[in-house]
Design an enzyme around this catalytic site. Structure first.
Site, PDB file in Angstrom:
ATOM      1  N   GLY A  70     -16.255   8.188 -45.602  1.00 50.71           N
ATOM      2  CA  GLY A  70     -16.385   8.412 -44.167  1.00 50.71           C
ATOM      3  C   GLY A  70     -17.536   9.110 -43.954  1.00 50.71           C
ATOM      4  O   GLY A  70     -18.302   8.970 -42.879  1.00 50.71           O
ATOM      5  N   SER A  71     -17.715  10.386 -44.547  1.00 48.34           N
ATOM      6  CA  SER A  71     -18.852  11.205 -44.344  1.00 48.34           C
ATOM      7  C   SER A  71     -19.990  10.599 -44.440  1.00 48.34           C
ATOM      8  O   SER A  71     -20.988  10.715 -43.576  1.00 48.34           O
ATOM      9  CB  SER A  71     -18.721  12.366 -45.350  1.00 48.34           C
ATOM     10  OG  SER A  71     -17.452  13.049 -45.178  1.00 48.34           O
ATOM     11  N   ASN A 151      -8.625  13.780 -36.308  1.00 44.08           N
ATOM     12  CA  ASN A 151      -7.673  13.956 -37.428  1.00 44.08           C
ATOM     13  C   ASN A 151      -6.827  15.278 -37.460  1.00 44.08           C
ATOM     14  O   ASN A 151      -6.224  15.052 -38.388  1.00 44.08           O
ATOM     15  CB  ASN A 151      -8.727  14.009 -38.722  1.00 44.08           C
ATOM     16  CG  ASN A 151     -10.178  15.031 -38.287  1.00 44.08           C
ATOM     17  OD1 ASN A 151     -10.712  14.836 -37.449  1.00 44.08           O
ATOM     18  ND2 ASN A 151     -10.273  16.127 -38.948  1.00 44.08           N
ATOM     19  N   GLN A 179      -9.844   7.758 -39.148  1.00 47.05           N
ATOM     20  CA  GLN A 179      -8.254   8.093 -38.903  1.00 47.05           C
ATOM     21  C   GLN A 179      -7.559   6.919 -38.098  1.00 47.05           C
ATOM     22  O   GLN A 179      -6.498   6.776 -38.255  1.00 47.05           O
ATOM     23  CB  GLN A 179      -7.978   9.078 -38.021  1.00 47.05           C
ATOM     24  CG  GLN A 179      -8.332  10.592 -38.827  1.00 47.05           C
ATOM     25  CD  GLN A 179      -7.198  10.864 -39.729  1.00 47.05           C
ATOM     26  OE1 GLN A 179      -6.189  10.359 -39.883  1.00 47.05           O
ATOM     27  NE2 GLN A 179      -7.834  11.857 -40.905  1.00 47.05           N
ATOM     28  N   GLY A 200     -11.713   4.529 -47.064  1.00 47.73           N
ATOM     29  CA  GLY A 200     -10.768   4.048 -48.064  1.00 47.73           C
ATOM     30  C   GLY A 200      -9.538   4.775 -48.383  1.00 47.73           C
ATOM     31  O   GLY A 200      -8.435   4.336 -48.132  1.00 47.73           O
ATOM     32  N   HIS A 201      -9.665   5.993 -48.492  1.00 47.44           N
ATOM     33  CA  HIS A 201      -8.526   6.850 -49.048  1.00 47.44           C
ATOM     34  C   HIS A 201      -7.719   7.364 -47.615  1.00 47.44           C
ATOM     35  O   HIS A 201      -6.596   8.084 -47.981  1.00 47.44           O
ATOM     36  CB  HIS A 201      -9.094   8.126 -49.862  1.00 47.44           C
ATOM     37  CG  HIS A 201      -9.747   9.381 -49.028  1.00 47.44           C
ATOM     38  ND1 HIS A 201      -9.232  10.414 -48.662  1.00 47.44           N
ATOM     39  CD2 HIS A 201     -10.828   9.205 -48.519  1.00 47.44           C
ATOM     40  CE1 HIS A 201      -9.821  11.173 -47.879  1.00 47.44           C
ATOM     41  NE2 HIS A 201     -11.045  10.679 -47.881  1.00 47.44           N
ATOM     42  N   CYS A 324     -10.824  20.577 -44.394  1.00 48.53           N
ATOM     43  CA  CYS A 324     -12.276  21.217 -44.557  1.00 48.53           C
ATOM     44  C   CYS A 324     -12.378  22.290 -44.081  1.00 48.53           C
ATOM     45  O   CYS A 324     -13.196  23.170 -44.447  1.00 48.53           O
ATOM     46  CB  CYS A 324     -13.085  20.302 -43.683  1.00 48.53           C
ATOM     47  SG  CYS A 324     -12.763  18.412 -43.854  1.00 48.53           S
TER      48      CYS A 324
HETATM   49  C1  LIG Z   1     -11.355  12.126 -43.746  1.00 52.49           C
HETATM   50  C2  LIG Z   1     -12.441  12.058 -42.341  1.00 52.49           C
HETATM   51  C3  LIG Z   1     -13.758  11.769 -42.715  1.00 52.49           C
HETATM   52  C4  LIG Z   1     -14.366  11.797 -43.931  1.00 52.49           C
HETATM   53  O1  LIG Z   1     -14.076  10.731 -44.708  1.00 52.49           O
HETATM   54  P1  LIG Z   1     -14.399  10.789 -46.517  1.00 52.49           P
HETATM   55  O2  LIG Z   1     -14.083   9.620 -46.879  1.00 52.49           O
HETATM   56  O3  LIG Z   1     -13.235  11.732 -46.777  1.00 52.49           O
HETATM   57  O4  LIG Z   1     -15.981  11.510 -46.407  1.00 52.49           O
HETATM   58  C5  LIG Z   1     -14.642  11.625 -41.375  1.00 52.49           C
HETATM   59  N1  LIG Z   1     -14.163  11.738 -40.375  1.00 52.49           N
HETATM   60  C6  LIG Z   1     -12.764  11.806 -40.157  1.00 52.49           C
HETATM   61  C7  LIG Z   1     -11.989  11.667 -38.605  1.00 52.49           C
HETATM   62  C8  LIG Z   1     -12.016  12.077 -41.333  1.00 52.49           C
HETATM   63  O5  LIG Z   1     -10.498  12.120 -40.908  1.00 52.49           O
END
Ligand SMILES: *Cc1c(COP(=O)(O)O)cnc(C)c1O
Length: 395
Positions: A70-71, A151, A179, A200-201, A324
């Site tokens: 996601g990042s 989140n 999310q 994915g996670h 984080c």
């Molecule tokens: C977890 C999260 C991310 C980051 O995703 P990663 O796959 O861990 O890099 C970005 N935005 C939101 C809203 C998240 O909850």
């Protein structure tokens, strides 16, 4: 009892994802760019995963770009729109104060590079309105980025309405849907969204893999240079086991979406009702526009970190603010943005449920958490000051 209630931080991979990953590593170890048949089998698995994910999202397989999570998807979306805008002299970006740090920290860097950024405030329940977005758009605005769902506090934003405003004004619109995807309906066939990030996670898939959806014709810029993978928008040999695992997890999540939403939201509401009985506590986020699994409370007079440690000792895995921010002493920027008083924001607890949680677990949570809060308050000099009237209660 062991209870995993930190699904907003990450989720346990589902059986379908694990099976897909193992069989991919055993059988599809080829490089999808190779000409030979073992490589081509891997290329086929890659295409199948792309098509499966596109089908779940309601878009075309050619609009899916695999990333490391996601990042990375957030970073690429913002930089792509920013640099494309700069070429036309448009260097203004609109986002919100409650975004994930993958967005906020990228915007900070873009500001240092000469872009100007407007961060919209949110309502007391964490909502940003399409009217706010419309009022903030300027002739030099190149991008609006508003998260689909938060989140920390679980608030779901009016993405369709905000996207419609952006479309009407001809401004690119990105949403961090990390999310949301796999947890609530997200249909790109109907949503006026140009770019969307997922990971994915967060829906029972593997870590280190995600997607940037970019609508056909959206300018994309590569952050990682090298080979021609992902139509030259993201170099590097594809993380095929993770990609097929993510596709399997998303397929499973989407197949059971309606059932899971109802089940998890029911657990959530029971948990909220149970914890609301704790005096001087406050629920953050919106009661209606809320992720099915999100519960976020602040308890006055205690430290969130101490609460987490005691809960952990009782088998409960939860979180205070976002993973984080834990480790830093500053309270969550999201809780402060929705007006939780600074002192109370230190006593925050986020419980994020999934379809793997049970009613028995929720019962245990609603029994245990009030006891632990009372225990901590019993030892807290801050609480004594509040109770004996030397300091006013803030919640
Ligand atoms: C977890 C999260 C991310 C980051 O995703 P990663 O796959 O861990 O890099 C970005 N935005 C939101 C809203 C998240 O909850």
């Amino acid at each position: 009892m062991q209870i995993y209630a930190d699904n907003a931080a990450t989720t346990k991979p589902c059986k379908a994802a694990i099976q897909a990953m193992v069989s991919c590593m055993e059988q599809n170890y080829g490089n999808p760019s190779s000409v030979h048949h073992i490589g081509q089998a891997a290329a086929e698995a890659l295409l199948q995963a792309r098509q499966d994910i596109a089908a779940c999202l309601g878009c075309s397989a050619r609009e899916i770009y695999f990333t490391s999570g996601g990042s990375e998807a957030d970073n690429q979306a913002l930089r792509s729109a920013a640099y494309a805008g700069a070429k036309e002299g448009k260097k203004h970006i609109i986002s919100t104060v409650i975004e994930h740090h993958a967005i906020l920290h990228t915007l900070k860097q873009l500001e240092e590079e000469g872009f100007s950024v407007t961060l919209l405030e949110v309502s007391k329940t964490g909502i940003v309105t399409p009217e706010q977005v419309a009022a903030a758009i300027r002739p030099d605005t190149c991008l609006v980025s508003v998260m689909f769902a938060n989140n920390e506090i679980g608030t779901i934003e009016p993405i369709a309405e905000i996207g419609a405003v952006c479309r009407e004004k001809g401004v690119l619109f990105h949403t961090d849907a990390v999310q949301a995807v796999g947890h609530i309906p997200v249909d790109l066939a109907k949503l006026p969204v140009d770019m969307l990030s997922l990971s994915g996670h967060k829906f029972h898939g593997p870590k280190g893999v995600g997607v940037l959806y970019a609508k056909r014709g959206t300018p994309l810029r590569s952050l990682i240079c090298g080979g021609a993978q992902e139509r030259s928008k993201r170099a590097g040999t594809e993380n095929l086991p993770a990609i097929v695992g993510m596709a399997a997890a998303l397929k499973a999540a989407c197949a059971d979406l309606e059932k899971n939403v109802a089940y998890v939201a029911d657990l959530r509401d029971k948990l909220i009702a149970g914890l609301e009985r704790i005096p001087h506590s406050i629920l953050s986020g919106d009661r209606e526009q809320r992720l099915p699994g999100n519960v976020n409370f602040c308890f006055e007079g205690i430290e969130g970190e101490a609460l987490l440690l005691l809960l952990d000792a009782k088998g409960i895995c939860a979180s205070s603010g976002s993973a984080c921010t834990s480790g830093s002493l500053d309270p969550s920027h999201v809780l402060l943005a929705v007006g939780v008083p600074y002192e109370a924001a230190h006593g925050s607890l986020r419980l994020s449920l999934s379809e793997e949680n049970t009613p028995e677990e929720v019962e245990y949570l609603t029994e245990t958490i009030p006891e632990v809060v009372a225990y901590l308050r019993g030892m807290s000099p801050v609480w004594r000051d509040l109770e004996e009237g030397r300091k006013p209660h803030v919640i």
